[in-house]
Write a protein that holds these residues in place. Structure first.
Motif, PDB file in Angstrom:
ATOM      1  N   ALA A 351       0.806  -1.222   0.000  1.00 33.88           N
ATOM      2  CA  ALA A 351       0.000   0.000   0.000  1.00 33.88           C
ATOM      3  C   ALA A 351       0.840   1.273   0.000  1.00 33.88           C
ATOM      4  O   ALA A 351       0.546   2.210  -0.756  1.00 33.88           O
ATOM      5  N   PRO A 352       1.915   1.369   0.806  1.00 33.50           N
ATOM      6  CA  PRO A 352       2.720   2.604   0.760  1.00 33.50           C
ATOM      7  C   PRO A 352       3.358   2.830  -0.610  1.00 33.50           C
ATOM      8  O   PRO A 352       3.450   3.970  -1.074  1.00 33.50           O
ATOM      9  N   ARG A 353       3.772   1.750  -1.275  1.00 35.06           N
ATOM     10  CA  ARG A 353       4.367   1.886  -2.594  1.00 35.06           C
ATOM     11  C   ARG A 353       3.310   2.289  -3.631  1.00 35.06           C
ATOM     12  O   ARG A 353       3.599   3.037  -4.564  1.00 35.06           O
ATOM     13  N   ARG A 355       0.796   4.183  -3.032  1.00 32.17           N
ATOM     14  CA  ARG A 355       0.582   5.626  -2.850  1.00 32.17           C
ATOM     15  C   ARG A 355       1.706   6.422  -3.527  1.00 32.17           C
ATOM     16  O   ARG A 355       1.444   7.453  -4.160  1.00 32.17           O
ATOM     17  N   GLU A 356       2.929   5.942  -3.399  1.00 34.64           N
ATOM     18  CA  GLU A 356       4.039   6.604  -4.093  1.00 34.64           C
ATOM     19  C   GLU A 356       3.839   6.554  -5.604  1.00 34.64           C
ATOM     20  O   GLU A 356       4.137   7.526  -6.308  1.00 34.64           O
ATOM     21  N   GLU A 358       1.024   6.439  -7.203  1.00 31.21           N
ATOM     22  CA  GLU A 358      -0.017   7.416  -7.546  1.00 31.21           C
ATOM     23  C   GLU A 358       0.570   8.820  -7.637  1.00 31.21           C
ATOM     24  O   GLU A 358       0.235   9.594  -8.547  1.00 31.21           O
ATOM     25  N   GLU A 359       1.479   9.140  -6.716  1.00 33.75           N
ATOM     26  CA  GLU A 359       2.125  10.454  -6.750  1.00 33.75           C
ATOM     27  C   GLU A 359       2.983  10.608  -7.998  1.00 33.75           C
ATOM     28  O   GLU A 359       3.020  11.671  -8.626  1.00 33.75           O
TER      29      GLU A 359
END
Length: 385
Positions: A351-353, A355-356, A358-359
Motif C-alpha cells: 500500500a505505501p508503494r 501511494r508513491e 499514484e504520486e
C-alpha cells in the motif's frame, strides 16, 4: 586487483540515483533543464516528449513547457546528435566538449554499401557545405539538400541511401558527422518539417575533451568499466580500455572493486550515500539512467531483464524503479488533457508503494500539462510503442 576501495552494487546504484536527481528532484532555483541535462550526460530525444519527461521529472514543479523554453527560446539546450549517433538534448554550454569528444571517436566501418558510401574527402566537402549553408539559417532537409548540391555537385544529392522504404540523398550519411564537428544541430520544426541550423561551436581538442568526458561519465555512472563506457558511446572496447589506462596512468581516474570486479571512478571520488535507495520512480523511454547504468543485469534483475529490455537493449520500455532497480514497465497515452498511465509491476506493491506510484503518475501528468489517470495492470503495447 590492488585497490582497497570497495563498492557494493547498492552503493554504486545509490550514487547514480542521487547524481541523477532521482532520489530528490532538484529545486528550480538551483537547477535549470540544462543543468540536469549536464548531470545526466544528455537526455535521449529521438522521442522529444520522452526527453521532456526525463528532464522535467528531475526538477521540482517543472513541466514540458520549461524544457521547450530552454530549448527553443533560451537556447540553453541544444537538440543534436549525441552518444551513439542518436538525437539528444545537450547543454549548450557543453557543446564544445561534446563535439570535441564525439568527433575524436574512432571511425566505424560505415554502414553504407560501397557504391553509396562517401569517401573521406567527400565527407569533408559535404560537412563544409553544411556549415556554410546553415550559418545564420534554419533549413529543411530539402532546402539543405539544394544548398549542398549547389556547393558540391549533383553527386551529393543522389537519392541512393535506403531509408524507411524511401531513398535519401547521399549527403545525409554525413549528418551526424557534421553535428559532431560542430556545424549542424536541429532548429525548431517548421510545421511538421524538421529544420537544421549551425550552432557555431568550435569543438574542443579531442584528447582533452575525451578525458573530460570519461571523468563526467564516471562521476555520473561510476564505478564503471571501459567496456561500459564503450557500450554507452558505441565505441570499440579495446580503444576504451587504452583510454582508461592512459587516464589511470595520469592519475585522473582510479581503479576500485565493484563486488569483486575491477571498475573505475574519478580519482578521489569514492563517496557513497549513507542510506540505500528507497522509493518509486517512473522513467520514460530511453532515460539516460536506464541506458547508461551498468551492470545491466543488476539494474534489471530477475524477470525485469526479460520484460523491460528488448533483446538486452535498454530504453525501449518506460520503466518502473522500486528502490533503485527496475521492477516493472509502464505506458502513457494522452487524449486531450487526460493522460492515461498504465503501470505493470513485476511483483505486487504494498500500500505505501502504491501511494508513491499514484504520486509519480500524477507528476507525469503535471509534466505533460494534463491530468493523469493511473491503472495498475498489464501493459499490452510492445517495445517503443
Amino acid at each position: 586487483m590492488t585497490s582497497t576501495v570497495f563498492f557494493s552494487w547498492d552503493q554504486a546504484d545509490a550514487r547514480r540515483i542521487r547524481r541523477q536527481f532521482l532520489d530528490r528532484p532538484a529545486e528550480p532555483a538551483d537547477s535549470a533543464p540544462s543543468t540536469v541535462a549536464a548531470a545526466m550526460l544528455g537526455a535521449h530525444a529521438q522521442i522529444l516528449s520522452a526527453a521532456e519527461l526525463s528532464l522535467a521529472l528531475r526538477i521540482v514543479g517543472a513541466t514540458r513547457a520549461d524544457v521547450r523554453a530552454a530549448l527553443w527560446q533560451e537556447r540553453s539546450l541544444i537538440k543534436t546528435f549525441g552518444p551513439r549517433g542518436t538525437v539528444h538534448l545537450l547543454p549548450a554550454a557543453d557543446l564544445a566538449l561534446w563535439t570535441g569528444a564525439l568527433s575524436a571517436l574512432p571511425a566505424g566501418p560505415g554502414g553504407q554499401p560501397g557504391d553509396v558510401r562517401m569517401t573521406a574527402e567527400q565527407t569533408d566537402e559535404v560537412v563544409a557545405a553544411i556549415g556554410d549553408a546553415l550559418t545564420g539559417a534554419e533549413l529543411t532537409v530539402d532546402e539543405l539538400t539544394d544548398a549542398i548540391v549547389e556547393r558540391t555537385g549533383p553527386w551529393a544529392g543522389e537519392r541512393v541511401m535506403e531509408a524507411f522504404q524511401d531513398k535519401w540523398p547521399r549527403w545525409r550519411q554525413a549528418t551526424a558527422t557534421a553535428a559532431h564537428r560542430g556545424v549542424l544541430c536541429f532548429g525548431e520544426n517548421r510545421g511538421r518539417k524538421v529544420t537544421y541550423t549551425n550552432p557555431g561551436v568550435q569543438p574542443s581538442a579531442g584528447p582533452t575533451a575525451l578525458a573530460e568526458l570519461v571523468e563526467r561519465y564516471l562521476y555520473a555512472y561510476g564505478p564503471a568499466t571501459p567496456r561500459h563506457f564503450a557500450t554507452w558511446l558505441a565505441a570499440p572496447a579495446g580503444w576504451a580500455g587504452a583510454l582508461f589506462a592512459s587516464l589511470s596512468g595520469a592519475g585522473r581516474i582510479e581503479e576500485v572493486d565493484l563486488e569483486g570486479e575491477s571498475a573505475w571512478v574519478v580519482a578521489g571520488d569514492t563517496e557513497v550515500p549513507a542510506e540505500p535507495v528507497r522509493g518509486v520512480r517512473l522513467l520514460p523511454y530511453f532515460d539516460a539512467f536506464a541506458i547508461a547504468s551498468q551492470p545491466r543485469a543488476r539494474l534489471f534483475p530477475g524477470r525485469a531483464y526479460e520484460r523491460a529490455l528488448a533483446r538486452g537493449q535498454a530504453g525501449n520500455f518506460p520503466v518502473l524503479l522500486v528502490d533503485g532497480e527496475v521492477a516493472g514497465v509502464w505506458h502513457q497515452r494522452r487524449s486531450g488533457k487526460r493522460v492515461a498511465v498504465t503501470v505493470e509491476p513485476l511483483a505486487p506493491l504494498a500500500a505505501p508503494r502504491l501511494r508513491e506510484l499514484e504520486e509519480q503518475a500524477a507528476r507525469v501528468g503535471e509534466v505533460l500539462e494534463g491530468v493523469a489517470e493511473l491503472t495498475v495492470g498489464p501493459v499490452s503495447v510492445g517495445a517503443h510503442a
